[in-house]
Design a protein around this motif. Structure first.
Motif, PDB file in Angstrom:
ATOM      1  N   GLY A 189       3.628  60.978  28.210  1.00 48.13           N
ATOM      2  CA  GLY A 189       2.354  60.279  28.079  1.00 48.13           C
ATOM      3  C   GLY A 189       1.333  61.327  27.688  1.00 48.13           C
ATOM      4  O   GLY A 189       1.374  62.444  28.198  1.00 48.13           O
ATOM      5  N   ALA A 190       0.427  61.013  26.781  1.00 44.44           N
ATOM      6  CA  ALA A 190      -0.466  62.041  26.255  1.00 44.44           C
ATOM      7  C   ALA A 190      -1.775  61.437  25.769  1.00 44.44           C
ATOM      8  O   ALA A 190      -1.907  60.220  25.636  1.00 44.44           O
ATOM      9  CB  ALA A 190       0.235  62.765  25.099  1.00 44.44           C
ATOM     10  N   GLY A 191      -2.727  62.312  25.475  1.00 52.72           N
ATOM     11  CA  GLY A 191      -4.010  61.876  24.934  1.00 52.72           C
ATOM     12  C   GLY A 191      -3.964  61.863  23.410  1.00 52.72           C
ATOM     13  O   GLY A 191      -3.306  62.706  22.797  1.00 52.72           O
ATOM     14  N   TYR A 197      -7.342  68.211  32.545  1.00 58.54           N
ATOM     15  CA  TYR A 197      -7.385  67.678  31.188  1.00 58.54           C
ATOM     16  C   TYR A 197      -8.265  68.606  30.351  1.00 58.54           C
ATOM     17  O   TYR A 197      -9.033  69.417  30.884  1.00 58.54           O
ATOM     18  CB  TYR A 197      -7.956  66.254  31.191  1.00 58.54           C
ATOM     19  CG  TYR A 197      -7.039  65.236  31.840  1.00 58.54           C
ATOM     20  CD1 TYR A 197      -5.765  64.992  31.334  1.00 58.54           C
ATOM     21  CD2 TYR A 197      -7.457  64.514  32.953  1.00 58.54           C
ATOM     22  CE1 TYR A 197      -4.928  64.057  31.924  1.00 58.54           C
ATOM     23  CE2 TYR A 197      -6.622  63.580  33.551  1.00 58.54           C
ATOM     24  CZ  TYR A 197      -5.349  63.352  33.033  1.00 58.54           C
ATOM     25  OH  TYR A 197      -4.525  62.438  33.616  1.00 58.54           O
ATOM     26  N   GLU A 198      -8.160  68.469  29.043  1.00 54.39           N
ATOM     27  CA  GLU A 198      -8.894  69.347  28.136  1.00 54.39           C
ATOM     28  C   GLU A 198     -10.396  69.042  28.186  1.00 54.39           C
ATOM     29  O   GLU A 198     -10.807  67.925  28.485  1.00 54.39           O
ATOM     30  CB  GLU A 198      -8.420  69.136  26.685  1.00 54.39           C
ATOM     31  CG  GLU A 198      -6.946  69.388  26.474  1.00 54.39           C
ATOM     32  CD  GLU A 198      -6.049  68.322  27.093  1.00 54.39           C
ATOM     33  OE1 GLU A 198      -6.460  67.150  27.147  1.00 54.39           O
ATOM     34  OE2 GLU A 198      -4.944  68.671  27.543  1.00 54.39           O
ATOM     35  N   VAL A 243      -2.601  65.496  22.632  1.00 51.35           N
ATOM     36  CA  VAL A 243      -2.735  66.567  23.628  1.00 51.35           C
ATOM     37  C   VAL A 243      -1.991  66.187  24.902  1.00 51.35           C
ATOM     38  O   VAL A 243      -2.084  65.063  25.383  1.00 51.35           O
ATOM     39  CB  VAL A 243      -4.215  66.896  23.963  1.00 51.35           C
ATOM     40  CG1 VAL A 243      -4.851  67.657  22.811  1.00 51.35           C
ATOM     41  CG2 VAL A 243      -5.023  65.649  24.292  1.00 51.35           C
ATOM     42  N   GLY A 244      -1.251  67.155  25.432  1.00 50.46           N
ATOM     43  CA  GLY A 244      -0.467  66.898  26.635  1.00 50.46           C
ATOM     44  C   GLY A 244      -0.074  68.184  27.331  1.00 50.46           C
ATOM     45  O   GLY A 244      -0.528  69.269  26.941  1.00 50.46           O
ATOM     46  N   MET A 245       0.751  68.045  28.356  1.00 55.72           N
ATOM     47  CA  MET A 245       1.086  69.190  29.215  1.00 55.72           C
ATOM     48  C   MET A 245       2.592  69.387  29.365  1.00 55.72           C
ATOM     49  O   MET A 245       3.058  69.936  30.367  1.00 55.72           O
ATOM     50  CB  MET A 245       0.460  68.989  30.606  1.00 55.72           C
ATOM     51  CG  MET A 245      -1.031  68.710  30.594  1.00 55.72           C
ATOM     52  SD  MET A 245      -1.674  68.405  32.226  1.00 55.72           S
ATOM     53  CE  MET A 245      -3.277  67.694  31.822  1.00 55.72           C
ATOM     54  N   THR A 304      -1.680  57.374  26.166  1.00 54.36           N
ATOM     55  CA  THR A 304      -2.163  56.673  27.370  1.00 54.36           C
ATOM     56  C   THR A 304      -3.683  56.568  27.374  1.00 54.36           C
ATOM     57  O   THR A 304      -4.248  55.749  28.085  1.00 54.36           O
ATOM     58  CB  THR A 304      -1.714  57.409  28.653  1.00 54.36           C
ATOM     59  OG1 THR A 304      -2.170  58.765  28.576  1.00 54.36           O
ATOM     60  CG2 THR A 304      -0.202  57.381  28.813  1.00 54.36           C
ATOM     61  N   ASN A 305      -4.319  57.432  26.610  1.00 56.21           N
ATOM     62  CA  ASN A 305      -5.795  57.467  26.571  1.00 56.21           C
ATOM     63  C   ASN A 305      -6.226  58.208  25.313  1.00 56.21           C
ATOM     64  O   ASN A 305      -5.456  58.984  24.750  1.00 56.21           O
ATOM     65  CB  ASN A 305      -6.322  58.230  27.803  1.00 56.21           C
ATOM     66  CG  ASN A 305      -5.734  59.639  27.882  1.00 56.21           C
ATOM     67  OD1 ASN A 305      -4.603  59.827  28.328  1.00 56.21           O
ATOM     68  ND2 ASN A 305      -6.492  60.616  27.419  1.00 56.21           N
ATOM     69  N   ALA A 307      -8.189  61.229  23.814  1.00 57.74           N
ATOM     70  CA  ALA A 307      -8.440  62.552  24.391  1.00 57.74           C
ATOM     71  C   ALA A 307      -9.926  62.724  24.724  1.00 57.74           C
ATOM     72  O   ALA A 307     -10.787  62.018  24.194  1.00 57.74           O
ATOM     73  CB  ALA A 307      -7.976  63.625  23.405  1.00 57.74           C
ATOM     74  N   LEU A 319     -11.917  60.799  31.548  1.00 56.51           N
ATOM     75  CA  LEU A 319     -10.488  60.534  31.748  1.00 56.51           C
ATOM     76  C   LEU A 319     -10.194  60.401  33.235  1.00 56.51           C
ATOM     77  O   LEU A 319     -10.823  61.066  34.052  1.00 56.51           O
ATOM     78  CB  LEU A 319      -9.672  61.719  31.222  1.00 56.51           C
ATOM     79  CG  LEU A 319      -9.233  61.686  29.772  1.00 56.51           C
ATOM     80  CD1 LEU A 319     -10.409  61.547  28.844  1.00 56.51           C
ATOM     81  CD2 LEU A 319      -8.455  62.952  29.442  1.00 56.51           C
ATOM     82  N   VAL A 355      -4.441  56.771  33.031  1.00 50.56           N
ATOM     83  CA  VAL A 355      -3.214  57.219  32.365  1.00 50.56           C
ATOM     84  C   VAL A 355      -2.013  56.446  32.918  1.00 50.56           C
ATOM     85  O   VAL A 355      -1.172  55.945  32.171  1.00 50.56           O
ATOM     86  CB  VAL A 355      -3.054  58.752  32.554  1.00 50.56           C
ATOM     87  CG1 VAL A 355      -1.665  59.222  32.156  1.00 50.56           C
ATOM     88  CG2 VAL A 355      -4.120  59.495  31.753  1.00 50.56           C
TER      89      VAL A 355
HETATM   90  N1  HPA Z   1      -4.503  65.378  27.980  1.00 51.01           N
HETATM   91  C1  HPA Z   1      -3.454  66.028  28.489  1.00 51.01           C
HETATM   92  N2  HPA Z   1      -2.435  65.429  29.081  1.00 51.01           N
HETATM   93  C2  HPA Z   1      -2.463  64.082  29.143  1.00 51.01           C
HETATM   94  C3  HPA Z   1      -3.524  63.342  28.624  1.00 51.01           C
HETATM   95  C4  HPA Z   1      -4.605  64.021  28.015  1.00 51.01           C
HETATM   96  O1  HPA Z   1      -5.590  63.429  27.519  1.00 51.01           O
HETATM   97  N3  HPA Z   1      -3.241  62.026  28.870  1.00 51.01           N
HETATM   98  C5  HPA Z   1      -2.024  62.001  29.493  1.00 51.01           C
HETATM   99  N4  HPA Z   1      -1.564  63.236  29.668  1.00 51.01           N
END
Ligand code: HPA
Length: 276
Positions: free
Chosen positions: A127-129, A195-196, A212-214, A237-238, A240, A248, A253
């Protein structure tokens, strides 16, 4: 040059630890070799049951080298699933994130274990931005390439690995046979766990990033080192930080993941069904 192990990291050769983990999996599942492995990130959790029949589910803590879960009460599992055409898929529901601070050997241990278990293909999901303005929460996208912003690597010593086409264009084409509308983008792995900032998201965008993610980038490098073909998916999921007008939240998320879960899990299962 020798590698100084992280204090919490494996003191032993990480490939030997992965061999032992693969032996544990074979013993506990009764399946000697797996053909393909998939790591399920947030939002992708239901794919396991859609890929085929579960042969065995094992708590990750019973397998050599898997860390205790970061979140209390959440035990990760490893599942062996048989597809209708008789292939064996190792479903990894236990991810160690870089931000947990256990060292990069543990972060990529599941990938090395999958390779030691025989997997030729590694499917990584997260899951990431999202940075692209056209994307909205709940949308799955393919990873086309990455920017590793962790300043770390799973490779130790003078190990020169080619990362051209790391996220296999052949497998991305297979995914688009299932869903031609899938967009793709460059994944930026930040160290996290914060988060960033909006400025960091703008930096990622300027550098050519879209997601963007981790997670994922370090795992993909280890998968390539192990000779596996890699397919990567992000669930947006969102939007950024700074792309979204609102702050955020981890809750947002999680909720976006839950809302999209059935749909994208089916997509993932269908793609896995087509990978040869
Ligand atoms: N940034 C980093 N990791 C994430 C994000 C994000 O916006 N959303 C879900 N994981």
């Amino acid at each position: 040059m020798t590698h100084e192990p992280h204090p919490l990291d494996f003191p032993a050769d990480p490939f030997e630890v992965a061999q032992n983990a693969a032996a544990d999996i074979a013993r506990l599942t009764g399946v000697d070799r797996h053909d393909l492995a998939v790591t399920l990130g947030s939002g992708w959790g239901r794919a396991a049951e859609l890929v085929g029949e579960t042969v065995a589910t094992i708590p990750a803590t019973e397998v050599t080298g898997f860390s205790k879960p970061a979140l209390e009460g959440h035990v990760g599992t490893l599942r062996s699933v048989r597809t209708p055409d008789g292939r064996h898929v190792l479903v990894i529901g236990a991810r160690t994130h870089y931000y947990e601070g256990h060292g990069v050997r543990r972060v990529v241990h599941s990938v090395r274990t999958a390779a030691a278990a025989g997997a030729k293909t590694m499917v990584l999901t997260n899951g990431a931005g999202g940075i692209k303005g056209a994307w909205s929460p709940g949308q799955p996208v393919l990873i086309s390439d990455h920017l590793n912003l962790t300043s770390d690597s799973p490779l130790e010593g003078a190990t020169f690995i080619d990362l051209t086409d790391l996220y296999s264009s052949r497998l991305r084409d297979v995914a688009r046979e299932v869903d031609p509308s899938l967009d793709e983008g460059v994944y930026c792995q930040f160290r996290g766990p914060q988060y960033e900032t909006p400025a960091e998201v703008q930096m990622a965008k300027t550098l050519g990033g879209h997601i963007v993610g981790m997670s994922t980038a370090l795992e993909a490098i280890a998968a390539r080192q192990a000779g596996m073909e890699v397919l990567g998916f992000s669930l947006i999921t969102n939007l950024a930080a700074g792309i979204s007008p609102t702050p955020l939240s981890h809750q947002e998320v999680i909720e976006a993941g839950q809302a999209a879960e059935s749909r994208i899990s089916q997509l993932l299962a269908d793609v896995i069904g087509r990978i040869r």
